[in-house]
Motif scaffolding. Sequence first.
Motif, short mmCIF file in Angstrom:
data_model
loop_
_atom_site.label_atom_id
_atom_site.label_comp_id
_atom_site.label_asym_id
_atom_site.label_seq_id
_atom_site.Cartn_x
_atom_site.Cartn_y
_atom_site.Cartn_z
N CYS A 262 -22.47 -9.41 18.43
CA CYS A 262 -21.97 -10.69 17.56
C CYS A 262 -20.40 -10.94 17.61
O CYS A 262 -19.68 -9.93 17.41
N PRO A 263 -19.92 -11.84 18.27
CA PRO A 263 -18.61 -12.13 18.27
C PRO A 263 -17.98 -12.73 17.13
O PRO A 263 -18.82 -13.28 16.25
N ILE A 264 -16.71 -12.36 16.85
CA ILE A 264 -16.26 -12.25 15.56
C ILE A 264 -14.76 -13.35 15.53
O ILE A 264 -13.88 -12.44 16.25
N GLU A 265 -14.78 -14.34 14.91
CA GLU A 265 -13.53 -14.97 14.82
C GLU A 265 -12.92 -15.17 13.51
O GLU A 265 -12.01 -15.48 13.29
N GLY A 266 -13.94 -14.82 12.55
CA GLY A 266 -13.50 -14.91 11.18
C GLY A 266 -12.84 -13.57 10.78
O GLY A 266 -13.31 -12.60 10.50
N PHE A 267 -11.53 -13.71 11.06
CA PHE A 267 -10.50 -12.70 10.22
C PHE A 267 -8.99 -13.06 10.28
O PHE A 267 -8.68 -14.26 10.87
N ASP A 268 -8.30 -12.33 9.45
CA ASP A 268 -6.94 -12.77 9.14
C ASP A 268 -6.24 -11.89 10.38
O ASP A 268 -6.12 -10.80 10.35
#
Length: 206
Positions: free
Chosen positions: A156-162
């Motif tokens: 799962c690629p994750i771009e949702g981050f601070d």
Amino acid sequence: MSEFTEAMAFRHACKKFDIEKQIPQEEFDALLEVARMSPSSFGMEPWRLIVVRKPALRKALKSACWNQNQITECSELVVFTTDNDTVRSGTPYVRKMFERRGLPQDAVDTYMGVYKNYLEPIECDEVLLENWTAKQCYIAMSNMMTYAATLKIDSCPIEGFDKESVEAILDLEYGHSVAVICAFGYRVNPQSEQKRLELKQIVQYR
């Protein structure tokens, strides 16, 4: 279907990982090797991968990643960071990356000039430079995810981050930045049906 197209059909953004099932170290090492072997612009390999395994560190990262469960539930969590200052034009690192090709010195100097002409408009803006190096990380991550699918490993690629929070938690060195995060492991729930546009909707022949 070929093994590759089967992998493309198998791969999806896994949202729920089996916390009891771990990726064998040998297979995970192979995934990391795929990242290492991936192509990059000018062959600069700007990526630096951080494999996060400590539960406390993952818990801290989860809060900075929109509380997504994949961060703490996956078997392996890979943070793709970029070493931006190292790949600026004229650095010893850049020269070494060209010299390793075994080229004559004049050819290396020519490559250094071409690289400088290409990168100077980019490196004058920190955001543009980070975007350029991040693009290379996406190539490596994509290759890892597809190869993982051939091994029946989910991702799962994750771009949702601070971004700033993640960088602070990982205590990154100056000049390094987080490009993207990817979780690897094994699914709990059945894969949902893939939805894609028709080929004729995305391809033009001119």
